[in-house]
Design an enzyme around this catalytic site. Structure first.
Site, PDB file in Angstrom:
ATOM      1  N   ASN A  10       0.869  -1.183   0.000  1.00 13.85           N
ATOM      2  CA  ASN A  10       0.000   0.000   0.000  1.00 13.85           C
ATOM      3  C   ASN A  10       0.903   1.229   0.000  1.00 13.85           C
ATOM      4  O   ASN A  10       1.493   1.571   1.024  1.00 13.85           O
ATOM      5  CB  ASN A  10      -0.888  -0.031   1.260  1.00 13.85           C
ATOM      6  CG  ASN A  10      -1.712   1.240   1.400  1.00 13.85           C
ATOM      7  OD1 ASN A  10      -1.838   2.023   0.449  1.00 13.85           O
ATOM      8  ND2 ASN A  10      -2.281   1.444   2.587  1.00 13.85           N
ATOM      9  N   LYS A  12       0.100   4.217  -0.225  1.00 17.61           N
ATOM     10  CA  LYS A  12      -0.545   5.414   0.358  1.00 17.61           C
ATOM     11  C   LYS A  12      -0.318   6.615  -0.573  1.00 17.61           C
ATOM     12  O   LYS A  12      -0.343   6.459  -1.789  1.00 17.61           O
ATOM     13  CB  LYS A  12      -0.027   5.676   1.775  1.00 17.61           C
ATOM     14  CG  LYS A  12      -0.077   4.424   2.635  1.00 17.61           C
ATOM     15  CD  LYS A  12       0.106   4.709   4.079  1.00 17.61           C
ATOM     16  CE  LYS A  12       0.181   3.396   4.837  1.00 17.61           C
ATOM     17  NZ  LYS A  12       0.039   3.531   6.258  1.00 17.61           N
ATOM     18  N   HIS A  99      -9.648   1.238   5.000  1.00 14.24           N
ATOM     19  CA  HIS A  99      -8.363   1.424   5.678  1.00 14.24           C
ATOM     20  C   HIS A  99      -8.558   2.408   6.831  1.00 14.24           C
ATOM     21  O   HIS A  99      -9.311   3.380   6.705  1.00 14.24           O
ATOM     22  CB  HIS A  99      -7.313   1.948   4.682  1.00 14.24           C
ATOM     23  CG  HIS A  99      -5.919   1.893   5.235  1.00 14.24           C
ATOM     24  ND1 HIS A  99      -5.455   2.799   6.160  1.00 14.24           N
ATOM     25  CD2 HIS A  99      -4.900   1.026   5.005  1.00 14.24           C
ATOM     26  CE1 HIS A  99      -4.206   2.492   6.474  1.00 14.24           C
ATOM     27  NE2 HIS A  99      -3.846   1.416   5.790  1.00 14.24           N
ATOM     28  N   GLU A 101      -6.917   4.759   7.887  1.00 15.13           N
ATOM     29  CA  GLU A 101      -6.657   6.175   7.558  1.00 15.13           C
ATOM     30  C   GLU A 101      -7.860   6.799   6.851  1.00 15.13           C
ATOM     31  O   GLU A 101      -8.061   8.015   6.934  1.00 15.13           O
ATOM     32  CB  GLU A 101      -5.375   6.280   6.704  1.00 15.13           C
ATOM     33  CG  GLU A 101      -4.140   6.043   7.559  1.00 15.13           C
ATOM     34  CD  GLU A 101      -2.932   5.490   6.817  1.00 15.13           C
ATOM     35  OE1 GLU A 101      -2.915   5.491   5.581  1.00 15.13           O
ATOM     36  OE2 GLU A 101      -1.992   5.031   7.505  1.00 15.13           O
ATOM     37  N   GLU A 167      -5.473  -5.057  10.682  1.00 16.20           N
ATOM     38  CA  GLU A 167      -4.458  -4.031  10.903  1.00 16.20           C
ATOM     39  C   GLU A 167      -4.766  -3.285  12.205  1.00 16.20           C
ATOM     40  O   GLU A 167      -5.569  -2.334  12.192  1.00 16.20           O
ATOM     41  CB  GLU A 167      -4.466  -3.028   9.753  1.00 16.20           C
ATOM     42  CG  GLU A 167      -4.237  -3.652   8.401  1.00 16.20           C
ATOM     43  CD  GLU A 167      -3.705  -2.626   7.414  1.00 16.20           C
ATOM     44  OE1 GLU A 167      -2.572  -2.810   6.951  1.00 16.20           O
ATOM     45  OE2 GLU A 167      -4.394  -1.629   7.152  1.00 16.20           O
ATOM     46  N   GLY A 173       2.262   2.061  10.836  1.00 17.80           N
ATOM     47  CA  GLY A 173       3.231   3.146  10.685  1.00 17.80           C
ATOM     48  C   GLY A 173       3.912   3.544  11.988  1.00 17.80           C
ATOM     49  O   GLY A 173       4.563   4.586  12.064  1.00 17.80           O
ATOM     50  N   SER A 211       3.237  -2.322  10.371  1.00 15.81           N
ATOM     51  CA  SER A 211       4.688  -2.305  10.565  1.00 15.81           C
ATOM     52  C   SER A 211       5.377  -3.617  10.191  1.00 15.81           C
ATOM     53  O   SER A 211       6.368  -4.013  10.817  1.00 15.81           O
ATOM     54  CB  SER A 211       5.032  -1.901  12.007  1.00 15.81           C
ATOM     55  OG  SER A 211       4.552  -0.594  12.283  1.00 15.81           O
TER      56      SER A 211
END
Ligand code: PEP
Length: 251
Positions: A10, A12, A99, A101, A167, A173, A211
């Site tokens: 991904n 991003k 996701h 985010e 996730e 991250g 991560s």
């Protein structure tokens, strides 16, 4: 595809034309990976570039994945939106949905995700639903409740195959990785939830994300019910991403 480990990068909001080409070219030239299904999810503007670059298959097929899709279908007056039909048109195979985010910065919740999943399934693409608890939910012991609620968007869907990425939000991250027991426990739970929501014959892939890097990938792939990884930061360089792919091949 449904019997391989999936390793999906991904990107991003990262990438530029020149760098993308170089990275995709190197990935295509890797030695053949028999047991891994490789995917790349670039920003929407680069989907065609990546798809064109992966067309001439060298050693490995690479699937073009989208990071998001509109909740609106087809065409229409929805400025800035990209429909599932358009993603299919430019060669996308798999679409990330939900996701964390997207929910953090765009307030996307279950109802919107449900529309997106339906649109993606309607055009014959594969949705990859992202789920995961926040740090607070884990500290309060409510991680399964949180994930079960997110998975409830699958209820009543007409599909016999489904892919989910677990996730934990606190691991994305941050350099913090869920431990093996936490991953095993949640992946087994997600398997049983999908089977009860989609039927016992459902084909399932449950990826871990958060991560993942070359140093921890082999350990993560060895955990039961881990069918691959959704990789953010470490998918941006050939060295790290190819190491993770190799770890999946050897798992
Ligand atoms: C992700 O964005 O899906 C992700 C897992 O990111 P990272 O690997 O950087 O934690």
């Amino acid at each position: 595809m449904w019997d391989k480990k999936w390793v999906i990068g991904n990107w991003k909001m990262n990438g530029r034309l020149q760098n993308n080409n170089a990275l995709v070219h190197k990935l295509r030239s890797m030695p053949v990976q028999q047991k891994v299904c490789i995917g790349i999810a670039p920003p929407t503007v680069y989907l065609s570039q990546v798809h064109n670059a992966v067309q001439i298959v060298l050693n490995n097929t690479i699937h073009t994945c989208a990071q998001d899709v509109s909740r609106f279908a087809g065409n229409g007056a929805y400025t800035g939106e990209v429909s599932a039909e358009m993603l299919k048109d430019v060669g996308v195979d798999v679409v990330l949905i939900g996701h964390s985010e997207r929910s953090l910065y765009f307030n996307e919740k279950n109802d919107i995700q449900r529309h997106k999943i339906e649109n993606v399934l309607a055009v014959g693409l594969t949705p990859l639903l992202c789920v995961g608890e926040s740090l607070k939910e884990r500290e309060d012991g409510r991680e399964k409740e949180a994930v079960a609620y997110q998975l409830s968007v699958l209820k009543g869907l007409k599909t016999d195959c489904f892919a989910v990425a677990y996730e934990p939000v606190w691991a994305i991250g941050t350099g913090k990785v869920a431990n093996k027991e936490q991953i095993a426990d949640m992946h087994a739970f997600i398997y049983s939830e999908i089977l009860s929501l989609c039927g016992n014959d459902a084909k399932i892939r449950v990826l871990y994300g958060g991560s993942v890097d070359p140093a921890n990938a082999a350990d993560i792939f060895a955990v039961p019910h881990v069918d691959g990884a959704l990789v953010g930061g470490a998918s941006l360089t050939y060295e790290a991403f190819s190491d993770i792919i190799r770890a999946a091949e050897q798992a």
